[in-house]
Design a protein around this motif. Sequence first.
Motif, PDB file in Angstrom:
ATOM      1  N   LEU A  66       6.710 -28.081  12.923  1.00 51.53           N
ATOM      2  CA  LEU A  66       6.211 -27.064  12.013  1.00 51.53           C
ATOM      3  C   LEU A  66       6.904 -27.241  10.664  1.00 51.53           C
ATOM      4  O   LEU A  66       8.123 -27.378  10.611  1.00 51.53           O
ATOM      5  N   GLN A  67       6.161 -27.261   9.585  1.00 54.65           N
ATOM      6  CA  GLN A  67       6.715 -27.449   8.246  1.00 54.65           C
ATOM      7  C   GLN A  67       7.115 -26.089   7.659  1.00 54.65           C
ATOM      8  O   GLN A  67       6.461 -25.576   6.763  1.00 54.65           O
ATOM      9  N   TYR A  68       8.179 -25.509   8.202  1.00 53.55           N
ATOM     10  CA  TYR A  68       8.615 -24.182   7.769  1.00 53.55           C
ATOM     11  C   TYR A  68      10.141 -24.155   7.708  1.00 53.55           C
ATOM     12  O   TYR A  68      10.805 -24.666   8.617  1.00 53.55           O
ATOM     13  N   ILE A  75      10.378 -17.924  12.192  1.00 49.34           N
ATOM     14  CA  ILE A  75       9.169 -17.088  12.266  1.00 49.34           C
ATOM     15  C   ILE A  75       9.300 -16.087  13.409  1.00 49.34           C
ATOM     16  O   ILE A  75       8.975 -14.903  13.268  1.00 49.34           O
ATOM     17  N   ILE A  76       9.812 -16.539  14.551  1.00 50.02           N
ATOM     18  CA  ILE A  76       9.989 -15.656  15.714  1.00 50.02           C
ATOM     19  C   ILE A  76      10.949 -14.514  15.385  1.00 50.02           C
ATOM     20  O   ILE A  76      10.683 -13.349  15.707  1.00 50.02           O
ATOM     21  N   GLY A 140       8.083 -19.391   3.754  1.00 50.39           N
ATOM     22  CA  GLY A 140       8.971 -20.533   3.893  1.00 50.39           C
ATOM     23  C   GLY A 140       8.271 -21.852   4.144  1.00 50.39           C
ATOM     24  O   GLY A 140       8.891 -22.798   4.643  1.00 50.39           O
ATOM     25  N   TRP A 141       6.985 -21.938   3.816  1.00 46.94           N
ATOM     26  CA  TRP A 141       6.244 -23.167   4.094  1.00 46.94           C
ATOM     27  C   TRP A 141       6.712 -24.296   3.196  1.00 46.94           C
ATOM     28  O   TRP A 141       6.927 -24.123   1.997  1.00 46.94           O
ATOM     29  N   ILE A 142       6.881 -25.460   3.782  1.00 51.78           N
ATOM     30  CA  ILE A 142       7.383 -26.640   3.081  1.00 51.78           C
ATOM     31  C   ILE A 142       6.195 -27.554   2.781  1.00 51.78           C
ATOM     32  O   ILE A 142       5.439 -27.911   3.689  1.00 51.78           O
ATOM     33  N   PRO A 143       6.046 -27.954   1.504  1.00 51.54           N
ATOM     34  CA  PRO A 143       4.955 -28.884   1.186  1.00 51.54           C
ATOM     35  C   PRO A 143       5.115 -30.197   1.949  1.00 51.54           C
ATOM     36  O   PRO A 143       6.223 -30.643   2.200  1.00 51.54           O
ATOM     37  N   GLY A 148       6.139 -40.194  -1.931  1.00 51.46           N
ATOM     38  CA  GLY A 148       6.549 -39.589  -3.191  1.00 51.46           C
ATOM     39  C   GLY A 148       5.590 -38.565  -3.763  1.00 51.46           C
ATOM     40  O   GLY A 148       5.743 -38.132  -4.898  1.00 51.46           O
ATOM     41  N   ARG A 149       4.613 -38.158  -3.018  1.00 51.76           N
ATOM     42  CA  ARG A 149       3.626 -37.189  -3.493  1.00 51.76           C
ATOM     43  C   ARG A 149       3.532 -36.040  -2.506  1.00 51.76           C
ATOM     44  O   ARG A 149       3.607 -36.246  -1.303  1.00 51.76           O
ATOM     45  N   THR A 150       3.396 -34.819  -3.011  1.00 54.33           N
ATOM     46  CA  THR A 150       3.206 -33.671  -2.123  1.00 54.33           C
ATOM     47  C   THR A 150       1.711 -33.429  -1.961  1.00 54.33           C
ATOM     48  O   THR A 150       0.922 -33.657  -2.869  1.00 54.33           O
ATOM     49  N   TRP A 151       1.350 -32.956  -0.769  1.00 60.34           N
ATOM     50  CA  TRP A 151      -0.056 -32.790  -0.404  1.00 60.34           C
ATOM     51  C   TRP A 151      -0.332 -31.386   0.101  1.00 60.34           C
ATOM     52  O   TRP A 151       0.540 -30.725   0.655  1.00 60.34           O
ATOM     53  N   ASP A 152      -1.574 -30.959  -0.047  1.00 59.68           N
ATOM     54  CA  ASP A 152      -2.052 -29.747   0.623  1.00 59.68           C
ATOM     55  C   ASP A 152      -2.253 -30.105   2.090  1.00 59.68           C
ATOM     56  O   ASP A 152      -2.600 -31.235   2.416  1.00 59.68           O
ATOM     57  N   TYR A 153      -2.050 -29.124   2.973  1.00 63.89           N
ATOM     58  CA  TYR A 153      -2.325 -29.378   4.386  1.00 63.89           C
ATOM     59  C   TYR A 153      -2.716 -28.086   5.095  1.00 63.89           C
ATOM     60  O   TYR A 153      -2.360 -26.998   4.671  1.00 63.89           O
TER      61      TYR A 153
END
Length: 171
Positions: A66-68, A75-76, A140-143, A148-153
């Motif tokens: 999980l990218q958090y 989250i829990i 707390g979501w992590i891109p 070297g590029r950040t993406w939407d997911y």
Amino acid sequence: MKNVFLIILLIPLLINCQTEKSAVSKYQNHVGDIVFDEKLDDSSFKRCYEKDLGNQYYSGPGSSSLQYRGEKIAIIKDLEKAKIVSSKNENGYITIRFLVNCEGKTGLFRVQQINEEYKEMTFDKKFSDQIFSFTRNLDGWIPMEDEGRTWDYYQYLTYKIENGKVSEILP
């Protein structure tokens, strides 16, 4: 007579040779893409790359976790503090699917509610609204980064509901 016969033969060809109109496809680029809906979505939420389709939660770098920030345990813990409980003794699953953009902001939320037999149902509105609000406010979501590029997911959280309480968060 020859000319009339020739014209009759050419008419179907001329009709079919019209220039093709460019139309916007009514189909999504990928199965499961979330399309902006002005009735449901916040107009201030933006994808980072309009032509970027968004990676799915099951693909791309880091997809095994999980990218958090703080991962699922964070989250829990926040959910336990929120003390969200239904007034009804219901069982099933609430899945909330959304897009995380390259800045770690979330939007384009979609909710699905099913019972234990995986048939569509509707939980107590107050309870499901609280689950939705809790999910929407997670910050707390992590891109996702790759080359070297950040993406939407796309991401999802499924809340397993037993006796009107969240008993587990999936994935």
